[in-house]
Design a protein around this motif. Structure first.
Motif, PDB file in Angstrom:
ATOM      1  N   SER A 160      35.150  33.060  32.493  1.00 44.45           N
ATOM      2  CA  SER A 160      34.492  31.829  32.051  1.00 44.45           C
ATOM      3  C   SER A 160      32.983  32.023  31.980  1.00 44.45           C
ATOM      4  N   TYR A 161      32.414  31.716  30.823  1.00 42.02           N
ATOM      5  CA  TYR A 161      30.969  31.577  30.715  1.00 42.02           C
ATOM      6  C   TYR A 161      30.577  30.206  31.261  1.00 42.02           C
ATOM      7  N   GLY A 162      29.441  30.132  31.922  1.00 36.43           N
ATOM      8  CA  GLY A 162      28.907  28.827  32.321  1.00 36.43           C
ATOM      9  C   GLY A 162      29.599  28.189  33.502  1.00 36.43           C
ATOM     10  N   TYR A 163      30.433  28.932  34.221  1.00 37.04           N
ATOM     11  CA  TYR A 163      31.100  28.393  35.402  1.00 37.04           C
ATOM     12  C   TYR A 163      30.485  29.041  36.632  1.00 37.04           C
ATOM     13  N   THR A 164      29.995  28.211  37.556  1.00 38.90           N
ATOM     14  CA  THR A 164      29.347  28.713  38.764  1.00 38.90           C
ATOM     15  C   THR A 164      30.265  28.477  39.950  1.00 38.90           C
ATOM     16  N   PRO A 165      30.789  29.536  40.572  1.00 38.47           N
ATOM     17  CA  PRO A 165      31.725  29.358  41.688  1.00 38.47           C
ATOM     18  C   PRO A 165      30.999  29.021  42.981  1.00 38.47           C
ATOM     19  N   LYS A 166      31.737  28.457  43.932  1.00 43.06           N
ATOM     20  CA  LYS A 166      31.181  28.146  45.246  1.00 43.06           C
ATOM     21  C   LYS A 166      31.017  29.396  46.102  1.00 43.06           C
ATOM     22  N   PHE A 167      31.839  30.382  45.827  1.00 46.98           N
ATOM     23  CA  PHE A 167      31.750  31.614  46.603  1.00 46.98           C
ATOM     24  C   PHE A 167      32.380  32.749  45.815  1.00 46.98           C
ATOM     25  N   ALA A 168      32.017  33.980  46.205  1.00 45.50           N
ATOM     26  CA  ALA A 168      32.662  35.176  45.687  1.00 45.50           C
ATOM     27  C   ALA A 168      33.612  35.708  46.741  1.00 45.50           C
ATOM     28  N   LEU A 169      34.668  36.386  46.291  1.00 39.57           N
ATOM     29  CA  LEU A 169      35.665  36.958  47.188  1.00 39.57           C
ATOM     30  C   LEU A 169      35.801  38.449  46.919  1.00 39.57           C
ATOM     31  N   ASP A 170      35.593  39.244  47.960  1.00 39.22           N
ATOM     32  CA  ASP A 170      35.847  40.672  47.891  1.00 39.22           C
ATOM     33  C   ASP A 170      37.326  40.918  48.197  1.00 39.22           C
ATOM     34  N   GLN A 171      37.705  42.167  48.390  1.00 40.33           N
ATOM     35  CA  GLN A 171      39.120  42.475  48.585  1.00 40.33           C
ATOM     36  C   GLN A 171      39.630  41.957  49.921  1.00 40.33           C
ATOM     37  N   ALA A 172      40.927  41.722  49.971  1.00 41.32           N
ATOM     38  CA  ALA A 172      41.615  41.417  51.231  1.00 41.32           C
ATOM     39  C   ALA A 172      41.986  42.739  51.884  1.00 41.32           C
ATOM     40  N   GLU A 173      41.462  42.970  53.107  1.00 40.95           N
ATOM     41  CA  GLU A 173      41.654  44.235  53.803  1.00 40.95           C
ATOM     42  C   GLU A 173      42.648  44.056  54.944  1.00 40.95           C
ATOM     43  N   LEU A 174      43.577  44.975  55.053  1.00 38.23           N
ATOM     44  CA  LEU A 174      44.474  44.984  56.208  1.00 38.23           C
ATOM     45  C   LEU A 174      43.721  45.522  57.421  1.00 38.23           C
ATOM     46  N   VAL A 175      43.694  44.752  58.509  1.00 33.13           N
ATOM     47  CA  VAL A 175      43.019  45.206  59.730  1.00 33.13           C
ATOM     48  C   VAL A 175      44.001  45.475  60.870  1.00 33.13           C
ATOM     49  N   MET A 176      45.198  44.890  60.798  1.00 36.16           N
ATOM     50  CA  MET A 176      46.231  45.171  61.794  1.00 36.16           C
ATOM     51  C   MET A 176      47.597  45.094  61.131  1.00 36.16           C
ATOM     52  N   GLY A 177      48.396  46.159  61.308  1.00 35.63           N
ATOM     53  CA  GLY A 177      49.759  46.179  60.822  1.00 35.63           C
ATOM     54  C   GLY A 177      50.744  46.204  61.979  1.00 35.63           C
ATOM     55  N   ALA A 181      27.238  42.246  27.944  1.00 37.24           N
ATOM     56  CA  ALA A 181      26.673  42.237  26.602  1.00 37.24           C
ATOM     57  C   ALA A 181      27.810  42.048  25.610  1.00 37.24           C
ATOM     58  N   ALA A 182      27.500  41.570  24.409  1.00 33.40           N
ATOM     59  CA  ALA A 182      28.540  41.424  23.392  1.00 33.40           C
ATOM     60  C   ALA A 182      29.221  42.769  23.169  1.00 33.40           C
ATOM     61  N   GLY A 183      30.546  42.783  23.212  1.00 27.71           N
ATOM     62  CA  GLY A 183      31.299  44.011  23.026  1.00 27.71           C
ATOM     63  C   GLY A 183      31.678  44.722  24.305  1.00 27.71           C
ATOM     64  N   ASP A 184      31.085  44.332  25.442  1.00 29.28           N
ATOM     65  CA  ASP A 184      31.508  44.907  26.721  1.00 29.28           C
ATOM     66  C   ASP A 184      32.968  44.545  26.994  1.00 29.28           C
ATOM     67  N   TRP A 206      39.669  42.727  28.312  1.00 28.11           N
ATOM     68  CA  TRP A 206      39.030  41.548  27.699  1.00 28.11           C
ATOM     69  C   TRP A 206      37.689  41.988  27.140  1.00 28.11           C
ATOM     70  N   THR A 207      37.398  41.598  25.902  1.00 28.97           N
ATOM     71  CA  THR A 207      36.155  41.980  25.235  1.00 28.97           C
ATOM     72  C   THR A 207      35.231  40.783  25.138  1.00 28.97           C
ATOM     73  N   ALA A 208      34.002  40.947  25.609  1.00 28.76           N
ATOM     74  CA  ALA A 208      33.036  39.842  25.613  1.00 28.76           C
ATOM     75  C   ALA A 208      32.599  39.515  24.191  1.00 28.76           C
ATOM     76  N   PRO A 209      32.764  38.252  23.764  1.00 27.04           N
ATOM     77  CA  PRO A 209      32.339  37.888  22.410  1.00 27.04           C
ATOM     78  C   PRO A 209      30.826  37.709  22.287  1.00 27.04           C
ATOM     79  N   ARG A 210      30.136  37.538  23.404  1.00 24.11           N
ATOM     80  CA  ARG A 210      28.684  37.363  23.381  1.00 24.11           C
ATOM     81  C   ARG A 210      28.121  37.752  24.738  1.00 24.11           C
ATOM     82  N   ALA A 211      26.824  37.877  24.802  1.00 29.61           N
ATOM     83  CA  ALA A 211      26.160  38.219  26.047  1.00 29.61           C
ATOM     84  C   ALA A 211      26.105  37.009  26.966  1.00 29.61           C
ATOM     85  N   GLY A 212      26.056  37.277  28.270  1.00 26.93           N
ATOM     86  CA  GLY A 212      25.935  36.191  29.240  1.00 26.93           C
ATOM     87  C   GLY A 212      26.485  36.603  30.587  1.00 26.93           C
TER      88      GLY A 212
END
Length: 703
Positions: A189-206, A162-165, A93-99
């Protein structure tokens, strides 16, 4: 952007491109791969690439296959998903503008092969950002997200462009290329503020870890975490057994402590009936352990088959004394066929324990003073608990009284309480994590300003595949440092079980391999996402009822008629009504032959909102088209309430948008009360031919 609008309209059965440039201005800066996918290169800001370990190159469009193909046999990108080969498959995906942009999506394996079959080893996924010649990985914090066959993981993060990134969404084959088809619909999405960020889901027990600590069947309850001299004690109950094991937060199953029949570890001096599970643990000021327990197979004549209760340990969890039952459902269920009360997440506020359970199928709450509960526990008994009555407060008996709901009822999702709860000192809100066996299944996180009112949950883990035959039960909320007792800061982990095949009674299900998986995912709260004074019904659009305060509904256009839910379709990623062309996506709406369709927004607080629609409201046209009639309606409580028109004026006829034209929309101010719904309604007028309507309202509270 014009091509993006055209593509969206084509998705809604429109046969002619959008001719009105004014309608383009109505679109928010919201780029969805599922809508923007195209047969030509670099259209709608999306590109289709491969990575050979050194450089990116473009794939070629194969018209007979309706997909993009790289220079390896199985390196493929289609609208429905992607498949790597020797080269990574990469959506660009190429950014059409900075933000600053918010990047959302779910990486979903729709292959449900045996996760222990090492020939089918899943894929690895990650996101890079390219600025000029500089490449930076922006998600996840680890090297990659591993997606085993049948697994799914959601990402939410923000980055400045930045534009073009370019943002580059990689799927790598891991070891083999067997069954590596992966569904991934990125959304930027430009201008959308999430309630939280999510990092990766890690396996801790198999499966091997479960075997090591003596869980012979499957994960069957939330895992309780108790700090212990620099490491952690973990407790789990399963089918009449109790397990205790020791390790760290990343690798819990290092040292088995015991895995005994419950009768060995539970002392039951008063011979209370039922099978008891430990679900959550509170460490008392003197260091004892108070266990909140889920009970099954109880005496139907007393509590009913399901109940909740307490147990107490004075020897650091080596033994627990059963204290007694505290909670039972209003209806005394005679069998375990229905009426599961779930439980037992808890929080502490103003000297009270609040404990959550379901009745019937929706979370509710009971409470008791902490001092009374602990004093009774020291004496080997329980104190009185009271359920919330919505009209009179905590006045309903905990045992078989009537409980009041603490979050909106799920119309298509079952919000189970076999999870955990906590208070966030960073946010000043209460959190509840649970699982859903409803559409898409998954894990939710709900937020409340007080322990008795939670908003509609937000999803941590959920699939667009409504019928995905998996389950994600038994959640635990744990601070990053492992401290518990129901309090977290800005960052914490949510642990959850994952069943790769469900239901478990299928004869082909190998419980030992497919039900023994425990993951965790780091959540970083974002206060700005809770304090937004404005929403866009475009960028806030999702495929889940109630998320972001939005819903997607239909109704028969007659006075007094009520709205009711539409259904999400995971094949075309839009909402469908009961008629063929009753449709809603993030950009457009199309009414049915008799039914209206509407986007619905619920006011989170009382005030006056300004409703706007930049660029106006556009309706398509074609032979015989007669346009649409539009209104903004309001109901005072729920979809089951009759509505009144608030725009145009209540005594005015509906506004008509002529076919192939754009109706200017002057901003309108509407007073709202917390909990009210506004409906942005589209009616077919005379017929519904070519009635796709581009209407993306923005709603902002006035100061």
């Amino acid at each position: 952007m014009l091509a993006l609008v055209t593509c969206a309209l084509m998705l809604l059965q429109i046969l002619r491109p959008l001719p009105a440039a004014a309608a383009v201005e109505a679109l928010p800066d919201d780029y969805q791969y599922a809508i923007g996918f195209a047969e030509t290169k670099n259209t709608n800001e999306w590109s289709y690439l491969q990575w050979d370990g050194t450089a990116y190159s473009e794939m070629d469009w194969k018209p007979l296959e309706h997909r993009w193909r790289g220079n390896c046999e199985f390196c493929i990108i289609a609208r429905s998903g992607m498949h790597p080969d020797v080269n990574d498959a990469v959506i660009g995906w190429t950014a059409p503008r900075a933000g600053t942009v918010t990047v959302r999506g779910t990486i979903d394996s729709r292959d449900y092969g045996d996760p222990a079959n090492h020939d089918i080893d899943g894929v690895r996924a990650f996101v890079r950002q390219r600025s000029g010649s500089t490449l930076t990985k922006v998600w996840p914090s680890d090297a990659y997200q591993e997606i085993r066959p049948g697994f799914m993981a959601q990402h939410i993060f923000q980055t400045t462009v930045a534009a073009g990134d370019q943002l580059l969404f990689h799927v790598n084959k891991n070891g083999t290329t067997y069954n590596d088809s992966t569904s991934w619909f990125p959304r930027i999405s430009y201008g959308y503020t999430p309630k939280f960020a999510l990092d990766q889901a890690e396996l801790v027990m198999g499966p091997d870890d479960f075997e090591h600590i003596g869980i012979n069947d499957a994960l069957d309850a939330s895992v309780s975490v108790v700090p212990k001299n620099g490491s952690f004690d973990f407790y789990h109950s399963s089918g009449g057994r109790l397990q205790k094991f020791r390790g760290d937060l990343r690798h819990p199953a290092q040292t088995p402590v015991y895995h005994d029949q419950a009768s060995v570890r539970f002392t039951n001096l008063n011979q209370f009936d039922g099978t008891w599970w430990i679900e959550n643990i509170y460490r008392t000021p003197e260091g004892h352990l108070l266990a909140f327990c889920h009970i099954e197979n109880a005496n139907p004549a007393t509590s009913g088959w399901w109940a909740g209760g307490l147990a107490y340990s004075t020897d650091d969890g080596e033994h627990f004394q059963i204290l007694g039952k505290t909670i039972a459902a209003e209806v005394k269920q005679q069998t375990g066929a229905n009426g599961n009360i779930g439980g037992m997440p808890f929080v502490v506020k103003d000297g009270y324990f609040y404990v959550y359970f379901t009745e019937p199928g929706v979370p509710t709450v009971a409470r008791a003073p902490v001092t009374e509960v602990l004093d009774a526990a020291r004496r080997g008994t329980v104190s009185t608990w009271m359920k919330l009555d919505r009209n009179s407060g905590f006045t309903s008996p905990g045992m078989n009284g009537v409980g009041g709901w603490v979050m909106p009822a799920g119309e298509t999702n079952d919000y189970g309480t076999h999870g955990d709860a906590a208070y966030s000192t960073y946010l000043g809100k209460y959190l509840m994590a649970g699982g859903s066996a409803g559409a898409g299944r998954g894990v939710f996180l709900a937020f409340g300003d007080d322990p008795t009112h939670f908003e509609t949950p937000t999803w941590l883990l959920n699939s667009d595949a409504v019928n995905k035959p998996t389950l994600s039960p038994y959640e635990t909320i744990v601070n990053l440092d492992g401290s518990d007792n129901g309090e977290v800061g800005r960052e914490f982990y949510v642990y959850f079980g994952y069943y790769f095949v469900w239901p478990r009674d299928e004869p082909t299900t190998d419980i030992a391999k497919e039900f023994r998986w425990l993951y965790r995912q780091k959540v970083t709260l974002n206060a700005a996402g809770f304090n937004r004074s404005a929403v866009s019904l475009g960028t806030d659009y999702t495929g889940k009822h109630g998320e972001n305060g939005l819903d997607y509904v239909q109704r028969f256009p007659a006075p007094g008629m009520r709205y009711f839910m539409m259904n999400w379709n995971d094949q075309d990623l839009r909402w469908h009504g009961d008629e063929q062309f009753a449709l809603i996506d993030s950009v457009g709406m199309h009414p049915g032959s008799t039914y209206d369709v509407a986007r619905a927004w619920q006011a989170p607080r009382t005030g006056t909102v300004r409703v706007s629609a930049g660029g106006g409201i556009f309706t398509a046209g074609g032979s015989g088209a007669d346009g649409v009639r539009i209104t903004i309606n309001r109901s005072t409580s729920s979809f089951k309430s009759p509505v009144v028109t608030v725009w145009p004026a209540w005594d005015s006829p509906a506004a008509i948008v002529a076919p192939g034209t754009t109706l200017p929309f002057a901003p309108v101010d509407i007073p709202v009360t917390k909990g009210e719904w506004l409906y942005f309604n589209v009616n077919r007028n005379g017929n519904n031919g070519y009635d796709t309507t581009v209407w993306v309202p923005q709603i902002a509270y006035l100061p």
